[in-house]
Write a protein that holds these residues in place. Structure first.
Motif, PDB file in Angstrom:
ATOM      1  N   ALA A   3       0.840  -1.194   0.000  1.00 14.02           N
ATOM      2  CA  ALA A   3       0.000   0.000   0.000  1.00 14.02           C
ATOM      3  C   ALA A   3       0.880   1.251   0.000  1.00 14.02           C
ATOM      4  N   ILE A   4       0.488   2.236  -0.808  1.00  9.95           N
ATOM      5  CA  ILE A   4       1.208   3.504  -0.882  1.00  9.95           C
ATOM      6  C   ILE A   4       0.238   4.613  -0.498  1.00  9.95           C
ATOM      7  N   ARG A   5       0.646   5.447   0.443  1.00  4.80           N
ATOM      8  CA  ARG A   5      -0.195   6.558   0.883  1.00  4.80           C
ATOM      9  C   ARG A   5       0.233   7.843   0.184  1.00  4.80           C
ATOM     10  N   GLY A   6      -0.711   8.749   0.045  1.00  6.60           N
ATOM     11  CA  GLY A   6      -0.395  10.050  -0.543  1.00  6.60           C
ATOM     12  C   GLY A   6      -1.478  11.059  -0.220  1.00  6.60           C
ATOM     13  N   ALA A   7      -1.149  12.318  -0.401  1.00  4.90           N
ATOM     14  CA  ALA A   7      -2.128  13.377  -0.178  1.00  4.90           C
ATOM     15  C   ALA A   7      -1.662  14.634  -0.889  1.00  4.90           C
ATOM     16  N   THR A   8      -2.622  15.496  -1.189  1.00  2.09           N
ATOM     17  CA  THR A   8      -2.316  16.786  -1.801  1.00  2.09           C
ATOM     18  C   THR A   8      -3.421  17.758  -1.434  1.00  2.09           C
ATOM     19  N   THR A   9      -3.274  18.999  -1.826  1.00  2.00           N
ATOM     20  CA  THR A   9      -4.315  19.992  -1.594  1.00  2.00           C
ATOM     21  C   THR A   9      -4.605  20.735  -2.887  1.00  2.00           C
ATOM     22  N   VAL A  10      -5.730  21.427  -2.918  1.00  2.00           N
ATOM     23  CA  VAL A  10      -6.075  22.265  -4.065  1.00  2.00           C
ATOM     24  C   VAL A  10      -6.246  23.695  -3.577  1.00  2.00           C
ATOM     25  N   ALA A  11      -6.003  24.639  -4.472  1.00  5.09           N
ATOM     26  CA  ALA A  11      -6.124  26.053  -4.104  1.00  5.09           C
ATOM     27  C   ALA A  11      -7.579  26.480  -4.004  1.00  5.09           C
ATOM     28  N   ALA A  12      -8.455  25.804  -4.768  1.00  2.00           N
ATOM     29  CA  ALA A  12      -9.878  26.145  -4.762  1.00  2.00           C
ATOM     30  C   ALA A  12     -10.671  24.928  -5.216  1.00  2.00           C
ATOM     31  N   ASP A  13     -11.925  24.876  -4.822  1.00  3.21           N
ATOM     32  CA  ASP A  13     -12.789  23.748  -5.188  1.00  3.21           C
ATOM     33  C   ASP A  13     -13.348  23.952  -6.591  1.00  3.21           C
TER      34      ASP A  13
END
Length: 334
Positions: A3-13
């Motif tokens: 299993a590989i975990r990851g995450a990111t964010t966005v500037a706006a929806d």
């Protein structure tokens, strides 16, 4: 199976933001782990409740990840949670040790990277401040303009009538100086008392004075104390002349950003012209070469590359290329 975990964010929806963030995250996971398309068995997404414009699983399919099972779920609203965040869990067929990937503001989710610092050093005009601001935005952390703090010291001394910068003449000014750094709309504003000097400290004469005053022990001692306190309280990007060597020698990510004197002079001319302070190229080049000499030969914390800093020559690189390169180097160490 691993299993590989990851995450990111966005500037706006927005669908565009979600598509871009998901594509970047999955491609980074593939590249960092040396995965082929057929190695990915299943991709599970979850996203915070403030993302509703597009399911990350749909964005993954649109990005070409259609050979694996895809699933998206909406996380419950949790007070204090990282906003606009997309998390992913990949099940893959591989014998290698896996590497997890956390991009943009989600890098701060890593327990081992809490309150981490990125140190950018280099000569005047190398583009490090522009790059530092963009990196801070990409990672969702603070940008601390250390150069502005030294410029403010120089301005305070000039306002006090100091003409020759010595320990004896400047130390009393520092005792009375009320230097404050505030953040408004994501930008740093520099104050002397109640006076906003953010624009005034960018004048050419203040820049040259800052180079001279920063060589004084009393000035560096006060500034380093302030900078370390800020860096200890939150994750941030700092740029300057001695961040990686003296201010934050234990910073996990260090870069030495440079460019030829001629390229830096052209950049500086363009910057000054845009701000209404047009100067001749020959004069700007002379000032840059003089400042390089002053910064690299001063007795206290001279400009130099830390032994563990990554060299980045920006002479033939656009800002976005420099940011992309540094982000990649950071992710390789995560």
């Amino acid at each position: 199976m691993k299993a590989i975990r990851g995450a990111t964010t966005v500037a706006a929806d927005t669908p565009q933001e979600v598509r871009g963030a998901v594509r970047e995250l999955l491609n980074e996971i593939k590249e960092k782990n040396g995965l082929a398309e057929g190695d990915i068995v299943c991709i599970l997404f979850s996203n915070t409740a403030d993302i509703r414009s597009l399911y990350p699983a749909k964005a993954a399919r649109e990005a070409g990840f259609s050979g694996a099972a895809l699933y998206s779920s909406l996380e419950p609203e949790i007070e204090g949670a990282l906003p606009l965040c997309i998390r992913v869990l990949l099940f893959v067929e591989t014998c290698r040790d896996v590497r997890h990937v956390y991009l943009r503001g989600a890098a701060d989710l890593r327990r081992d990277l809490k309150k981490f610092s990125i140190a950018l050093d280099g000569p005047s005009g190398s583009g490090k401040s522009t790059v530092a601001k963009q990196l801070a935005k990409e990672f969702g952390i603070l940008y601390l303009d250390t150069g502005a703090m030294y410029r403010a010291c120089a301005l305070a001394a000039k306002d006090a009538g100091v003409t020759a910068f010595t320990e004896e003449s400047v130390a009393p000014v520092l005792k009375e100086m009320e230097l404050r750094v505030k953040y408004e709309d994501g930008a740093q504003r520099t104050f002397l008392g109640d006076r906003d000097v953010s624009e005034e400290i960018r004048k050419p004469e203040v820049s040259m004075a800052a180079s001279a005053i920063s060589a004084l022990h009393c000035v560096r001692e006060k500034m380093v104390e302030m900078q370390r306190k800020i860096a200890a309280e939150q994750s941030c990007v700092l740029d300057g002349r001695d961040i990686g060597t003296a201010v934050l020698p234990d910073a996990p990510f260090k870069f030495f950003v440079t460019a030829s004197a001629e390229v830096r002079a052209r950049r500086r001319c363009d910057e000054l012209k845009a701000k209404g302070f047009a100067q001749e190229y020959a004069q700007v080049l002379k000032e840059i070469e003089e400042r390089d000499k002053n910064d690299s030969t001063r007795a206290i914390s001279p400009l130099r590359r830390a032994e563990d800093a990554v060299l980045v020559d920006t002479s033939d690189m656009r800002v976005e290329e420099v940011v992309r390169y540094i982000k990649k180097k950071i992710q390789e160490k995560v």
